[in-house]
Design a protein around this motif. Sequence first.
Motif, mmCIF file in Angstrom:
data_model
loop_
_atom_site.group_PDB
_atom_site.id
_atom_site.type_symbol
_atom_site.label_atom_id
_atom_site.label_comp_id
_atom_site.label_asym_id
_atom_site.label_seq_id
_atom_site.Cartn_x
_atom_site.Cartn_y
_atom_site.Cartn_z
ATOM 1 N N GLY A 1 9.400 7.950 29.381
ATOM 2 C CA GLY A 1 10.487 8.877 29.682
ATOM 3 C C GLY A 1 11.832 8.189 29.628
ATOM 4 N N PRO A 2 12.890 8.959 29.419
ATOM 5 C CA PRO A 2 14.242 8.412 29.382
ATOM 6 C C PRO A 2 14.689 7.992 30.787
ATOM 7 N N THR A 3 15.649 7.108 30.862
ATOM 8 C CA THR A 3 16.126 6.692 32.187
ATOM 9 C C THR A 3 16.792 7.856 32.918
ATOM 10 N N THR A 4 17.110 8.929 32.176
ATOM 11 C CA THR A 4 17.661 10.119 32.848
ATOM 12 C C THR A 4 16.592 10.821 33.685
ATOM 13 N N GLU B 1 18.165 12.381 21.247
ATOM 14 C CA GLU B 1 17.459 12.018 20.002
ATOM 15 C C GLU B 1 17.351 10.502 19.878
ATOM 16 N N LYS B 2 18.473 9.812 20.109
ATOM 17 C CA LYS B 2 18.495 8.340 19.977
ATOM 18 C C LYS B 2 17.593 7.712 21.048
ATOM 19 N N ILE B 3 17.657 8.271 22.272
ATOM 20 C CA ILE B 3 16.871 7.729 23.392
ATOM 21 C C ILE B 3 15.386 7.855 23.096
ATOM 22 N N CYS B 4 14.974 9.022 22.600
ATOM 23 C CA CYS B 4 13.541 9.234 22.325
ATOM 24 C C CYS B 4 13.066 8.320 21.199
ATOM 25 N N LYS B 5 13.925 8.094 20.209
ATOM 26 C CA LYS B 5 13.536 7.186 19.103
ATOM 27 C C LYS B 5 13.314 5.791 19.664
ATOM 28 N N LYS B 6 14.182 5.386 20.587
ATOM 29 C CA LYS B 6 14.094 4.059 21.217
ATOM 30 C C LYS B 6 12.835 3.967 22.091
ATOM 31 N N ILE B 7 12.494 5.055 22.758
ATOM 32 C CA ILE B 7 11.257 5.073 23.563
ATOM 33 C C ILE B 7 10.068 4.831 22.633
ATOM 34 N N GLY B 8 10.116 5.435 21.458
ATOM 35 C CA GLY B 8 9.057 5.199 20.474
ATOM 36 C C GLY B 8 8.984 3.738 20.069
ATOM 37 N N ASP C 1 0.678 1.241 34.693
ATOM 38 C CA ASP C 1 0.838 -0.115 34.127
ATOM 39 C C ASP C 1 2.255 -0.369 33.630
ATOM 40 N N GLY C 2 2.963 0.693 33.279
ATOM 41 C CA GLY C 2 4.346 0.511 32.844
ATOM 42 C C GLY C 2 4.996 1.854 32.566
ATOM 43 N N ILE C 3 6.320 1.852 32.689
ATOM 44 C CA ILE C 3 7.116 3.039 32.384
ATOM 45 C C ILE C 3 7.954 2.722 31.163
ATOM 46 N N ILE C 4 7.641 3.382 30.055
ATOM 47 C CA ILE C 4 8.294 3.110 28.774
ATOM 48 C C ILE C 4 9.606 3.892 28.712
ATOM 49 N N THR C 5 10.714 3.186 28.693
ATOM 50 C CA THR C 5 12.022 3.851 28.618
ATOM 51 C C THR C 5 12.755 3.359 27.366
ATOM 52 N N GLU C 6 13.934 3.922 27.138
ATOM 53 C CA GLU C 6 14.736 3.498 25.975
ATOM 54 C C GLU C 6 15.310 2.087 26.196
ATOM 55 N N LYS C 7 15.276 1.637 27.453
ATOM 56 C CA LYS C 7 15.824 0.303 27.747
ATOM 57 C C LYS C 7 14.735 -0.756 27.842
ATOM 58 N N GLY C 8 13.494 -0.343 27.596
ATOM 59 C CA GLY C 8 12.393 -1.310 27.663
ATOM 60 C C GLY C 8 11.270 -0.757 28.537
ATOM 61 N N ILE C 9 10.199 -1.527 28.657
ATOM 62 C CA ILE C 9 9.055 -1.113 29.473
ATOM 63 C C ILE C 9 9.230 -1.699 30.867
#
Length: 350
Positions: free
Chosen positions: A268-271, A132-139, A322-330
């Motif tokens: 996507g999440p880094t997982t 849940e937290k990871i997906c919010k961060k991806i947003g 162009d980029g992979i959007i993750t919870e840790k950044g693009i």
Amino acid sequence: MLKTLEYRDGKLYIIDQTKLPTEKEIIAIETVEECFDAIKKLKVRGAPAIGIAAAYGVVLGIKDLEEDDFNSFYNELKKISKYLGSSRPTAVNLFWALDRMEKKALENKYKPVEEIKKILEEEAISIQREDEKICKKIGENGIEVLKDGYTILTHCNAGVLATSKYGTALAPIYLAKERGWNIKVFADETRPLLQGSRLTTFELMEAGIDVTLITDNMAAMVMSKGWIDVVIVGCDRVAANGDVANKIGTYGVALLAKAHNIPFYVAGPTTTIDLKTPTGKDIVIEERGREEIICGFGKQTAPSNVKVYNPAFDVTPNELIDGIITEKGIVRAPYDINLKTIFSGAGGEN
Ligand SMILES: CSC[C@H]1O[C@H](OP(=O)(O)O)[C@H](O)[C@@H]1O
């Protein structure tokens, strides 16, 4: 917002996604076999949701084990994990979650088995809460690629229904809506299982977001009219070089976006990043049954003995992304370097 999965009183409750959009049926999963079946038949689907369901599948599978010595218990746990891992081969989150449950058991090998069972139940709950937290961060990270007034094209369903909450590709769209932005979405229907028309339109409309359904073969024309500002899709496995496995048809959408100079992002999440898989050529692509194509949702639309090829995923080469959007950044190119960087915790825009 929809709740895709809920674990309570020792049972896993899911929305049976094969019944959407006409029926919103909640089913209780009480055994590891039922969990396997739900993943295999896409009653629960989407890389993160598959991982979370599998973690609970382990919990369901071990709850009645009578082995009281760790080694016998762990051998049974490994069998349950292997069984769940055989449900679908492409989404790496499934294997990531199962490995995490096995490691948690090993970390607690000197504790009584009944205590380990409780610890594993808590681990599965943690996996869901973390998602849940990871997906919010991806947003929050993904909104950088959007502007007020934008129109986004997406493929398949990488929304709430594919995760614990918020989604991945759709997470920035939900956040933009929360901020009051004027955002529109074009959703590819995504044959053969129609996750776009059945699921993405359903959840976006539930959230009051302007969505237009198109058939997969309309994406080119819609892009040629200049109606699309950006494409955002989900992912099931990201190879170490940045090649991405996602729902069948994604590669074609990426080629179309390139041809029309439209930015193409994966979320996507880094997982979902698998540094052990060197390139997209090394990703196992799930092939599914012929009936999904010749008899989709009850109507036969081809000769019953026609040859059929039904890969559930394809691979988009990193040069189209162009980029992979993750919870840790693009994460941007060069992906072979920058994907390793986010794993070293350095994270952030590259
Ligand atoms: C947020 S991951 C969503 C990802 O999973 C889907 O596949 P399936 O519906 O077969 O589980 C699709 O590839 C989505 O992009």
